[in-house]
Design an enzyme around this catalytic site. Structure first.
Site, mmCIF file in Angstrom:
data_model
loop_
_atom_site.group_PDB
_atom_site.id
_atom_site.type_symbol
_atom_site.label_atom_id
_atom_site.label_comp_id
_atom_site.label_asym_id
_atom_site.label_seq_id
_atom_site.Cartn_x
_atom_site.Cartn_y
_atom_site.Cartn_z
ATOM 1 N N SER A 15 2.442 0.325 -0.268
ATOM 2 C CA SER A 15 1.906 0.517 -1.619
ATOM 3 C C SER A 15 1.771 -0.778 -2.402
ATOM 4 O O SER A 15 0.953 -0.864 -3.329
ATOM 5 C CB SER A 15 2.797 1.497 -2.397
ATOM 6 O OG SER A 15 4.134 1.024 -2.456
ATOM 7 N N ASP A 186 10.530 -0.634 -11.192
ATOM 8 C CA ASP A 186 11.385 0.268 -10.409
ATOM 9 C C ASP A 186 12.160 -0.473 -9.341
ATOM 10 O O ASP A 186 12.796 0.138 -8.482
ATOM 11 C CB ASP A 186 10.555 1.393 -9.786
ATOM 12 C CG ASP A 186 9.561 0.897 -8.733
ATOM 13 O OD1 ASP A 186 9.416 -0.343 -8.571
ATOM 14 O OD2 ASP A 186 8.918 1.738 -8.076
ATOM 15 N N HIS A 189 8.051 -1.963 -6.872
ATOM 16 C CA HIS A 189 6.621 -2.163 -7.100
ATOM 17 C C HIS A 189 6.392 -3.207 -8.190
ATOM 18 O O HIS A 189 6.884 -3.029 -9.317
ATOM 19 C CB HIS A 189 5.944 -0.841 -7.478
ATOM 20 C CG HIS A 189 6.029 0.176 -6.395
ATOM 21 N ND1 HIS A 189 7.024 1.137 -6.357
ATOM 22 C CD2 HIS A 189 5.259 0.378 -5.301
ATOM 23 C CE1 HIS A 189 6.850 1.890 -5.284
ATOM 24 N NE2 HIS A 189 5.786 1.441 -4.626
#
Length: 213
Positions: A15, A186, A189
């Site tokens: 991601s 977080d 990310h």
């Protein structure tokens, strides 16, 4: 600068590379470091004068997922530069789902895909190390899994002559000035600022690297 309009820069990973790209649009670069790199390479160049940039990051992937799609998403794209950013989900899934990725198996898998790349492509390799900026007490324990995994990434990258972007060094150092949450809210990310730092580090490494022969 060593990169030219003839280059095809392919980025693959989880991601952090994906960064919200549109999977239905092959030109979509997402909103992260890949887009920032493309913007920097386009600045000052006329149309068609900057390298082609391809984003093949997919949210949630581990190294084994990359291996299953390496032929179609890397080899068949015929890139001249391949950048791999993987590892944090191999650690994260241990703590949120009890899914293990033993470091020796992880390293063997990464070795296989980098071996394929050097065998089947005349491409330069760049590897971005996984990183973690713990923002919760439980994330502090993740280093017991991530640290040896990062060492495995470094060993494998260097054994294949890859240039290495040390995100595991860069971002913790930057966090001393800006704070962890400012760079990765977080812990995993990157924020826009975090992505900018990754892009700058990649560009510095790519511009100083010696092309493969």
């Amino acid at each position: 600068m060593l990169l030219t309009a003839d280059d095809r820069l392919l980025f693959i990973g989880d991601s952090i590379t994906d960064a919200g790209r549109d999977y239905t649009d092959s030109t979509s670069l997402g909103n992260g470091y890949v887009r920032e790199i493309a913007r920097a390479l386009r600045s000052g160049d006329g149309p068609g004068q900057s390298p082609t940039v391809i984003n093949k990051g997919i949210n949630g992937e581990r190294v084994y997922d990359l291996e299953t799609r390496w032929t179609t998403d890397v080899i068949d794209q015929r890139p001249t530069v391949v950048t791999v950013k993987i590892g944090i989900n191999d650690t994260w899934r241990r703590y949120d789902g009890g899914i293990l990725s033993p470091v020796d198996e992880f390293e063997s898998c990464l070795d296989r895909i980098l071996s394929r790349t050097t065998r089947d492509l005349a491409a330069r390799l760049l590897v971005i190390t996984p990183f973690l900026l713990p923002v919760t007490p439980d994330q502090e324990t993740w280093h017991e899994d991530l640290s040896p995994r990062t060492e495995a990434v470094l060993r494998t990258a260097r054994s294949h002559g890859a240039e290495v972007v040390r995100a595991d060094v860069l971002l913790p150092r930057a966090a001393e000035e800006f704070g962890r949450a400012a760079l990765a809210p977080d812990g995993v990310h990157p924020s826009p600022q975090g992505h900018e730092l990754l892009a700058e580090a990649w560009l510095a490494k790519a511009e100083s690297a010696v092309p493969r022969r």
